[in-house]
Design a protein around this motif. Structure first.
Motif, PDB file in Angstrom:
ATOM      1  N   ILE A   1      76.262  94.273 -17.318  1.00  0.00           N
ATOM      2  CA  ILE A   1      77.497  94.542 -16.630  1.00  0.00           C
ATOM      3  C   ILE A   1      78.043  93.188 -16.297  1.00  0.00           C
ATOM      4  CG2 ILE A   1      76.205  94.161 -14.381  1.00  0.00           C
ATOM      5  CD1 ILE A   1      78.159  95.974 -12.665  1.00  0.00           C
ATOM      6  N   SER A   2      79.296  93.293 -16.771  1.00  0.00           N
ATOM      7  CA  SER A   2      80.009  91.850 -16.934  1.00  0.00           C
ATOM      8  C   SER A   2      79.430  90.877 -17.502  1.00  0.00           C
ATOM      9  CB  SER A   2      80.402  91.675 -15.641  1.00  0.00           C
ATOM     10  OG  SER A   2      81.241  92.478 -14.935  1.00  0.00           O
ATOM     11  N   GLY A   3      78.786  90.950 -18.598  1.00  0.00           N
ATOM     12  CA  GLY A   3      78.195  89.917 -19.416  1.00  0.00           C
ATOM     13  C   GLY A   3      76.612  89.647 -18.757  1.00  0.00           C
ATOM     14  N   GLU A   4      76.089  90.377 -17.754  1.00  0.00           N
ATOM     15  CA  GLU A   4      74.849  89.903 -17.203  1.00  0.00           C
ATOM     16  C   GLU A   4      73.898  91.114 -17.756  1.00  0.00           C
ATOM     17  OE1 GLU A   4      76.436  87.670 -13.256  1.00  0.00           O
ATOM     18  OE2 GLU A   4      75.687  89.756 -13.173  1.00  0.00           O
ATOM     19  N   GLY A   5      73.004  90.680 -18.422  1.00  0.00           N
ATOM     20  CA  GLY A   5      72.044  91.538 -18.794  1.00  0.00           C
ATOM     21  C   GLY A   5      72.483  92.264 -20.153  1.00  0.00           C
ATOM     22  N   SER A   6      71.403  92.738 -20.892  1.00  0.00           N
ATOM     23  CA  SER A   6      71.555  93.240 -22.055  1.00  0.00           C
ATOM     24  C   SER A   6      71.296  94.840 -22.143  1.00  0.00           C
ATOM     25  CB  SER A   6      70.834  92.803 -23.457  1.00  0.00           C
ATOM     26  OG  SER A   6      69.490  93.009 -23.130  1.00  0.00           O
ATOM     27  N   HIS A   7      70.489  95.090 -21.117  1.00  0.00           N
ATOM     28  CA  HIS A   7      70.044  96.576 -21.037  1.00  0.00           C
ATOM     29  C   HIS A   7      70.011  96.840 -19.433  1.00  0.00           C
ATOM     30  CE1 HIS A   7      68.523  95.803 -24.995  1.00  0.00           C
ATOM     31  NE2 HIS A   7      68.576  97.263 -25.006  1.00  0.00           N
ATOM     32  N   HIS A   8      69.939  98.058 -18.876  1.00  0.00           N
ATOM     33  CA  HIS A   8      69.589  98.319 -17.545  1.00  0.00           C
ATOM     34  C   HIS A   8      68.707  99.500 -17.316  1.00  0.00           C
ATOM     35  CE1 HIS A   8      73.090 100.731 -18.518  1.00  0.00           C
ATOM     36  NE2 HIS A   8      72.686 101.829 -17.655  1.00  0.00           N
ATOM     37  N   LEU A   9      68.221  99.616 -16.088  1.00  0.00           N
ATOM     38  CA  LEU A   9      67.439 100.641 -15.757  1.00  0.00           C
ATOM     39  C   LEU A   9      68.134 101.480 -14.869  1.00  0.00           C
ATOM     40  CD1 LEU A   9      63.803  99.115 -14.616  1.00  0.00           C
ATOM     41  CD2 LEU A   9      64.250 100.302 -16.764  1.00  0.00           C
ATOM     42  N   VAL A  10      68.107 102.890 -15.003  1.00  0.00           N
ATOM     43  CA  VAL A  10      68.881 103.820 -14.274  1.00  0.00           C
ATOM     44  C   VAL A  10      67.920 104.546 -13.283  1.00  0.00           C
ATOM     45  CG1 VAL A  10      70.011 106.117 -14.219  1.00  0.00           C
ATOM     46  CG2 VAL A  10      70.262 104.350 -16.088  1.00  0.00           C
ATOM     47  N   ARG A  11      68.155 104.286 -12.038  1.00  0.00           N
ATOM     48  CA  ARG A  11      67.175 104.758 -10.994  1.00  0.00           C
ATOM     49  C   ARG A  11      68.001 105.745 -10.144  1.00  0.00           C
ATOM     50  NH1 ARG A  11      64.286  99.887  -8.062  1.00  0.00           N
ATOM     51  NH2 ARG A  11      66.289  99.636  -7.413  1.00  0.00           N
ATOM     52  N   PRO A  12      67.182 106.575  -9.390  1.00  0.00           N
ATOM     53  CA  PRO A  12      67.886 107.450  -8.438  1.00  0.00           C
ATOM     54  C   PRO A  12      68.702 106.627  -7.365  1.00  0.00           C
ATOM     55  CG  PRO A  12      65.231 107.917  -8.631  1.00  0.00           C
ATOM     56  CD  PRO A  12      65.546 106.781  -9.419  1.00  0.00           C
ATOM     57  N   GLY A  13      69.708 107.356  -7.108  1.00  0.00           N
ATOM     58  CA  GLY A  13      70.553 106.689  -5.773  1.00  0.00           C
ATOM     59  C   GLY A  13      71.963 106.283  -6.536  1.00  0.00           C
TER      60      GLY A  13
ATOM     61  N   ASP B   1      74.592 104.257  -9.481  1.00  0.00           N
ATOM     62  CA  ASP B   1      74.825 103.081 -10.096  1.00  0.00           C
ATOM     63  C   ASP B   1      74.526 101.736  -9.410  1.00  0.00           C
ATOM     64  OD1 ASP B   1      75.823 104.447 -12.370  1.00  0.00           O
ATOM     65  OD2 ASP B   1      77.827 103.799 -12.095  1.00  0.00           O
ATOM     66  N   SER B   2      74.646 101.739  -8.040  1.00  0.00           N
ATOM     67  CA  SER B   2      74.301 100.715  -6.978  1.00  0.00           C
ATOM     68  C   SER B   2      72.765 100.353  -7.077  1.00  0.00           C
ATOM     69  CB  SER B   2      74.647 100.988  -5.738  1.00  0.00           C
ATOM     70  OG  SER B   2      73.860 101.967  -5.153  1.00  0.00           O
ATOM     71  N   GLN B   3      72.080 101.220  -7.586  1.00  0.00           N
ATOM     72  CA  GLN B   3      70.715 101.083  -7.878  1.00  0.00           C
ATOM     73  C   GLN B   3      70.257 100.700  -9.165  1.00  0.00           C
ATOM     74  OE1 GLN B   3      68.695 101.449  -4.966  1.00  0.00           O
ATOM     75  NE2 GLN B   3      70.819 101.694  -4.046  1.00  0.00           N
ATOM     76  N   ASN B   4      70.898 100.411  -9.952  1.00  0.00           N
ATOM     77  CA  ASN B   4      70.671 100.159 -11.450  1.00  0.00           C
ATOM     78  C   ASN B   4      69.929  98.648 -11.234  1.00  0.00           C
ATOM     79  OD1 ASN B   4      71.734 102.342 -12.405  1.00  0.00           O
ATOM     80  ND2 ASN B   4      73.238 101.210 -13.508  1.00  0.00           N
TER      81      ASN B   4
ATOM     82  N   ALA C   1      75.705  91.882 -11.072  1.00  0.00           N
ATOM     83  CA  ALA C   1      74.540  92.823 -11.084  1.00  0.00           C
ATOM     84  C   ALA C   1      73.902  92.676  -9.733  1.00  0.00           C
ATOM     85  CB  ALA C   1      73.567  92.403 -12.014  1.00  0.00           C
ATOM     86  N   GLY C   2      73.695  93.835  -9.181  1.00  0.00           N
ATOM     87  CA  GLY C   2      72.783  93.689  -7.739  1.00  0.00           C
ATOM     88  C   GLY C   2      71.467  93.174  -7.963  1.00  0.00           C
TER      89      GLY C   2
END
Length: 75
Positions: A15-27, A29-32, A62-63
């Motif tokens: 997100i916006s240049g932060e991280g190369s990947h993400h984990l999708v979790r219940p709840g 996009d705010s829980q990624n 990123a949160g």
């Protein structure tokens, strides 16, 4: 000796240049959890359910941004 952990489905993209990947979790996009790693090729695990361990870093967009040091496939 990684104090932080998270579980979810691994997807490509940060997100916006932060991280190369993400984990999708219940709840929604705010829980990624946004991920980077210098020791694990995260691309090999895209689309899989995984648990990751690492160190959380402060981020501007990123949160939750984690540098992953260990990964376990859970699916």
């Amino acid at each position: 000796t990684f104090k932080d952990s998270a579980e979810g489905k691994l997807e490509t993209g940060g997100i916006s240049g932060e991280g190369s990947h993400h984990l999708v979790r219940p709840g929604g996009d705010s829980q990624n959890v946004y991920l980077t790693s210098s020791v694990i090729d995260l691309e090999k695990f895209v689309g899989r359910e995984v648990k990751v361990w690492g160190e959380t870093f402060s981020a501007k967009q990123a949160g939750w941004l984690m540098d992953v040091g260990k990964l376990q496939v859970t699916d």
